[in-house]
Design an enzyme around this catalytic site. Structure first.
Site, mmCIF file in Angstrom:
data_model
loop_
_atom_site.group_PDB
_atom_site.id
_atom_site.type_symbol
_atom_site.label_atom_id
_atom_site.label_comp_id
_atom_site.label_asym_id
_atom_site.label_seq_id
_atom_site.Cartn_x
_atom_site.Cartn_y
_atom_site.Cartn_z
ATOM 1 N N SER A 209 0.831 -1.198 0.000
ATOM 2 C CA SER A 209 0.000 0.000 0.000
ATOM 3 C C SER A 209 0.863 1.245 0.000
ATOM 4 O O SER A 209 2.066 1.188 0.232
ATOM 5 C CB SER A 209 -0.905 0.022 1.240
ATOM 6 O OG SER A 209 -1.649 -1.158 1.367
ATOM 7 N N ASP A 279 10.613 -7.351 11.225
ATOM 8 C CA ASP A 279 10.558 -8.806 11.306
ATOM 9 C C ASP A 279 9.699 -9.179 12.513
ATOM 10 O O ASP A 279 10.092 -8.931 13.657
ATOM 11 C CB ASP A 279 11.977 -9.350 11.454
ATOM 12 C CG ASP A 279 12.020 -10.868 11.548
ATOM 13 O OD1 ASP A 279 10.950 -11.496 11.489
ATOM 14 O OD2 ASP A 279 13.121 -11.415 11.689
ATOM 15 N N ASP A 282 9.474 -15.383 13.267
ATOM 16 C CA ASP A 282 10.789 -16.015 13.286
ATOM 17 C C ASP A 282 10.673 -17.525 13.178
ATOM 18 O O ASP A 282 9.712 -18.131 13.672
ATOM 19 C CB ASP A 282 11.550 -15.645 14.561
ATOM 20 C CG ASP A 282 12.063 -14.226 14.517
ATOM 21 O OD1 ASP A 282 12.511 -13.792 13.442
ATOM 22 O OD2 ASP A 282 11.995 -13.530 15.546
#
Length: 735
Positions: A209, A279, A282
């Protein structure tokens, strides 16, 4: 006694609620729902946009989800079938492992437990959500659900965050199936992977976006502006307004079946989510051993037993229903989802449905930056960045929200050693520790799923100040483009902000075309390609690298770049670099020229002439209400000038399914788009791909299509008096 900020959020939202949850009245459910429906009024404006009015938030939620069901019940139902891992019960055995992926994380028992623990005010909303859908089915017996004939309040928790692809969808289905299809076995050697989940794949057709926020110092009227420009699959979110006397007054895009405006604004604040922050997921490499039929994994000096869980997967067959039971395994890090390098891989991600649903709703009622910040302190908006603006003149940026605290010595872009206790998450970063920005001096903010280090030009956050795991994405051509259209500009209005968001530059070609020209210029004079490609090279040399309907050079350039992309994407992925970066740095002059020859041949084959205007190729078509649209070159369609975001087009438009037509038909990119000016009175304009309704028989199935294709916007009817002036229908649900 100190009250946590998150609890203060819940208290402030729930203050208007009564002390006890509404009991289910000892009357016939049909009678009870009819009474509830009378408390809701729906006004449909001339575009078919529903404006919901209720006394309480629960009343508004009832009407909000009822109106969505009117517009496209099957999309509403499908989202929750998917969310609960029940697609194979409708589609058959082929979807078994997609269901398994969901059921690794989502179970009815756990959702029911969280529902029971929910605060009173949120239970009321979940109850009203189920009531609204059940009342729709009760009053529309002609609608035949594919599976869900009755909705329970706890089901709302199965789809609580609203992103186009939630965190769970990052788990690779083919690798999951390879692990579990015949029963998980001790990994003795490194397998050949079907695909890789290592890192982030930003090279798919845009699923991200754009968000722009402009401070009063840069606007003509001295008021903050917000550009809301999600790039989703078309028809993924409808447009809606929901209003109650308890302070709810939100307008924007709602993901089918949810009871909160996902990207939008109220009369005081606005929020735009862009995917691809830090992040937040994991993977852990677990070293597995087996003893007496039991699997163990190494953790420090211990051998810990894996938890085994049998998951039943019902599925539809031609003769009825069948079921397959799969035994899956969990380490303390999370479920085992694939094999890599002779080890099993466990995935850890956010799974907080109750907190996520809470945050998703309370932010829509924020009245100030302080309120909005409190909602962010719940830290369950896991997959998104947020661009913010408000009526006080503030603009802000949050890069992610749910950010686990980790040891920065490890490479979190790839799976880490699950046997090493040092790789454990160490809680979550508080919001002030994450990458944020508030009222930068340059007066504008942009994010295009790119890194945050150009979000506000020279006043952007600095990469040295944050651990690498807080921002995993690189810069992209849209980010470069966004800075250009915002920097050094003043006197922005709603209309000029829209114009900036639809600027026609395609910056991805700027480094690529000079390399092509150099490859051509270096050809020997007697090379046959020197004459054969001369007209095409001349056309590209004369191109201003802007798209337009009439441009034949746009067609040629995009077909050339598409050929390069398709050819070299596997090699780029293997090197873990962006495709455009790989094409720029790693291919030969010969390969650049070959791609141009391929582009000329394809254009000539498909359209009879390589000099085919872009508007003849790039089209908008909506033929049916199917979730996956069919396309047909022989059926009517509209020309669209804007292009794929991969080439730096801010107004994104791309095709995602396998192309079986000669023309390109958009499926993803600009969908619901809005520009908002905050002040004493909201001023906003918006557009929706196609139209509000999913029913081809509705006048609102296609009534915005021509405007959408031209990049023209309609006025948002935010105030009730304006809705009344443009009213198509007023009713209570069920009437």
């Amino acid at each position: 006694m100190r009250i946590p900020l998150a609890l203060l959020c819940l208290v402030s939202v729930g203050a208007a609620a009564t002390a006890a949850a509404e009991p289910v009245a000892p009357v016939n459910e049909g009678v009870r729902l009819k009474v509830a429906a009378k408390r809701v009024t729906i006004l449909r404006d001339k575009w078919g946009i529903p404006h919901i009015y209720g006394k309480t938030d629960a009343d508004a939620v009832f009407g909000m989800v009822y109106a969505q069901a009117e517009d496209d019940f099957h999309r509403v139902e499908l989202n929750f079938i998917n969310a609960m891992g029940r697609l194979a019960e409708v589609e058959g055995e082929a979807e078994l492992y997609k269901d398994l992926r969901m059921k690794l994380f989502i179970t009815p028992d756990e959702l029911k437990r969280q529902y029971a623990q929910a605060p009173v005010w949120l239970k009321k909303l979940m109850n009203a959500w189920a009531d609204g859908l059940n009342y729709y089915l009760q009053t529309h017996p002609e609608v035949k659900p594919a599976l869900l004939t009755h909705f329970e309040p706890w089901m709302a928790l199965s789809f609580s965050e609203g992103s186009i692809g939630g965190d769970i969808e990052t788990v690779d289905i083919k690798q999951l199936q390879a692990l579990y299809a015949d029963g998980a076995k001790l990994p003795l050697m490194s397998p050949v992977l079907v695909s890789s989940n290592d890192g982030i794949d930003m090279d798919k057709e845009p699923g991200g976006s754009n968000g722009f926020a402009i401070a009063p110092s840069r606007t003509k009227n001295g008021r903050a502006l917000l550009m809301i420009n999600p790039h989703t699959s078309f028809y993924f979110r409808p447009e809606i307004q929901v209003h109650s006397e308890q302070g709810l007054n939100a307008y924007g895009a709602v993901t089918w079946g949810q009871f909160f405006v996902y990207q939008g604004f109220n009369d005081r604040v606005g929020w735009m989510h862009t995917s691809g922050g830090g992040d937040v997921i994991d993977e852990y490499l677990e070293t597995i051993s087996e003893k007496d039929g039991q699997f163990f994994y190494q953790y420090g000096s211990e051998q810990r037993p894996l938890k085994a869980v049998d998951i039943a997967l019902p599925y539809k067959t031609k003769d009825g229903m069948a079921s397959k039971t799969v035994r899956v395994y969990y380490s303390h890090h999370g479920p085992i989802v694939r094999v890599k390098d002779g080890k099993w891989v466990a995935v850890r991600l956010m799974n907080e449905p109750l907190k996520a649903l809470t945050q998703s709703f309370i932010r829509t009622k924020a009245r100030s930056y302080k309120d909005f910040y409190k909602s962010m302190e719940l830290r369950t908006n896991s997959s998104n960045n947020t661009v913010y603006a408000d009526a006080d003149g503030n603009i802000a940026y949050f890069h992610g929200n749910f950010v686990p605290r980790r040891d920065p010595q490890f490479d979190w872009k790839h799976p880490v050693d699950g046997s090493n206790p040092a790789t454990e998450w160490k809680g979550l970063h508080v919001v002030k520790e994450t990458i944020t920005l508030f009222n930068p001096k340059n007066g504008w903010i942009q994010n295009t799923n790119n890194w945050p280090y150009t979000v506000a030009g020279p006043y952007s956050p600095k990469v040295k100040d944050y651990p690498a795991y807080m921002s995993m994405n690189p810069e992209n051509p849209r980010g470069i483009h966004a800075v250009r259209v915002l920097e050094n500009k003043k006197d922005f209005t709603v209309d000029s902000l829209i114009a900036a968001a639809y600027d026609s530059q395609l910056p991805a070609f700027e480094p690529l075309l000079p390399q092509l020209f150099a490859a051509y210029d270096e050809l020997p004079a007697d090379d046959a390609r020197k004459a054969a490609l001369a007209p095409q090279i001349a056309a590209l040399r004369g191109w201003n690298m802007r798209y337009s309907l009439e441009s034949t050079a746009t067609s040629l350039a995009i077909y050339w770049a598409q050929d390069l992309w398709t050819t070299y994407q596997p090699a780029a992925k293997a090197k873990e670099v962006q495709v455009l970066d790989y094409i720029q740095a790693a291919i030969t002059p010969q390969q650049r020229l070959e791609a141009l020859e391929h582009a000329v041949a394809k254009l000539t084959k498909d359209f009879g002439n390589w000099q085919t205007p872009w508007g003849e190729i790039n089209r908008f078509q909506r033929l049916t209400g199917d979730v996956v649209q069919p396309f047909d070159d022989s059926k009517p369609s509209l020309p669209v000038a804007f292009a794929s975001a991969n080439w730096g087009s801010l107004a994104a438009y791309g095709m995602t399914t396998k192309q079986t037509t000669k023309r390109i038909y958009g499926e993803r990119g600009n969908s619901f788009v809005a520009a908002v000016e905050f002040g004493p009175r909201i001023k906003a304009r918006s557009i929706l791909a196609g139209g509000q309704s999913g029913n081809p028989a509705s006048p609102h199935f296609y009534d915005q299509a021509a405007m959408y294709a031209r990049g023209e916007f309609k006025d948002v009817l935010f105030y009730k008096a304006d809705v009344e002036k443009n009213l198509e229908r007023r009713y209570h649900p069920g009437e």
